[in-house]
Design an enzyme around this catalytic site. Structure first.
Site, short mmCIF file in Angstrom:
data_model
loop_
_atom_site.label_atom_id
_atom_site.label_comp_id
_atom_site.label_asym_id
_atom_site.label_seq_id
_atom_site.Cartn_x
_atom_site.Cartn_y
_atom_site.Cartn_z
N THR A 1 0.86 -1.17 0.00
CA THR A 1 0.00 0.00 0.00
C THR A 1 0.90 1.23 0.00
O THR A 1 1.99 1.19 0.59
CB THR A 1 -0.91 0.03 1.24
OG1 THR A 1 -1.46 1.35 1.42
CG2 THR A 1 -0.16 -0.33 2.50
N CYS B 1 -1.93 5.02 -5.32
CA CYS B 1 -2.72 4.18 -4.43
C CYS B 1 -2.81 2.84 -5.14
O CYS B 1 -3.08 2.80 -6.35
CB CYS B 1 -4.11 4.78 -4.19
SG CYS B 1 -5.23 3.64 -3.33
#
Length: 229
Positions: free
Chosen positions: A83, A196
Site C-alpha cells: 500500500t 494508491c
C-alpha cells in the site's frame, strides 16, 4: 530466488493484484512452472482505516510492525508494504526488523527517472497527496510533484475508500479521475503516478494519452528483480 515478504490487506483488492503480478513476473523471467516465493501477512484493514483517519499513525505502525516481524520470523529475505499510504510508517517498520524493506516510492522514482520524467502528478489518498512523507521522498530524487486541488483531492480520496477498496468501479468515478489526470497534465505534469495500489483497477494507460505510472506494477516488478538477483 529470494523469498518475498508481503504485508497485504490494505485493501485485499490490491493484495490479490500484487500476488498475481509477482507470480506472472517470475514466470515471465524464468519460464516453465516457476512462481514467486511469497510469504503473505494480510492484515484486517478495518482495524487500520479508522486509525488513519484519526491520525493515530503510531497505532497503525504497531499493527504493521507485528506483521513485518512475522514475515522475518517466517523466513522472508526482504519485504514489501502492499500500500502507498502506509509507507508513512515505513521507517518504524524497517527499524523493527533486520530484513530490508523495498520502498514503493523508490521503485516508482526509478521508473520515472529511467523515462526522463522530471515533473509528475500524484494521485492517492489525501494522506499520500497532502503529507510530506511521500512527496518529499520523490522530490529528494529530483522530481517535481504536482497534486490535484482540494476538491479534486477529496474526490480521489473518497473514491478510493468508498469504492475501490470495496472492489467497486464506477464509470462516473473513472471519468472524474481522467479529468483530474488531464488537469494535472495541463499544469505541467509529464506523467501521473497512480499512488494508491487500487487506482489501477479504475484507470489504465489505455484510457489516456498521459503516461500513467502504476505503483502496484512498479513495486511488484522491482520486487521480482530484487528476488532474482
Amino acid at each position: 530466488m529470494k523469498t518475498i515478504g508481503l504485508i497485504g490487506g490494505m485493501s485485499w483488492e490490491s493484495t490479490q493484484t500484487y500476488y498475481r503480478l509477482l507470480n506472472e513476473q517470475v514466470r515471465t523471467r524464468l519460464g516453465g512452472l516457476h512462481s514467486a516465493k511469497i510469504i503473505l501477512n494480510s492484515v484486517d484493514f478495518a482495524d487500520i482505516e479508522p486509525l488513519q483517519h484519526q491520525g493515530d499513525w503510531a497505532g497503525t505502525a504497531e499493527i504493521l510492525t507485528t506483521a513485518a516481524k512475522s514475515l522475518e520470523a517466517a523466513g522472508a529475505d526482504f519485504f514489501l508494504i502492499g500500500t502507498n499510504t502506509m509507507h508513512k510508517v515505513a521507517p518504524e517498520l524497517q527499524n523493527a526488523v533486520k530484513i530490508p524493506l523495498l520502498h514503493i516510492v523508490d521503485a516508482t522514482a526509478e521508473a520515472l527517472k529511467a523515462d526522463n520524467i522530471t515533473s509528475v502528478g500524484l494521485l492517492g489518498t489525501k494522506f499520500t497527496m497532502e503529507q510530506a512523507f511521500y512527496r518529499e521522498r520523490l522530490e529528494a530524487q529530483g522530481l517535481k510533484v504536482l497534486i490535484p486541488n482540494e476538491t479534486q483531492r477529496t474526490i480521489v480520496h473518497e473514491v478510493i475508500f468508498k469504492e475501490l477498496c470495496l472492489g467497486v468501479t464506477q464509470p462516473t468515478s473513472k471519468q472524474a479521475y481522467l479529468n483530474i489526470v488531464k488537469d494535472l497534465h495541463q499544469q505541467g505534469a509529464q506523467a501521473v503516478i497512480l499512488g494508491c495500489t487500487e487506482i489501477g483497477m479504475l484507470i489504465k494507460s489505455t484510457d489516456t494519452t498521459v503516461p500513467l505510472y502504476d505503483t502496484t506494477e512498479l513495486h511488484a516488478n522491482a520486487a521480482v528483480t530484487y528476488a532474482l538477483k
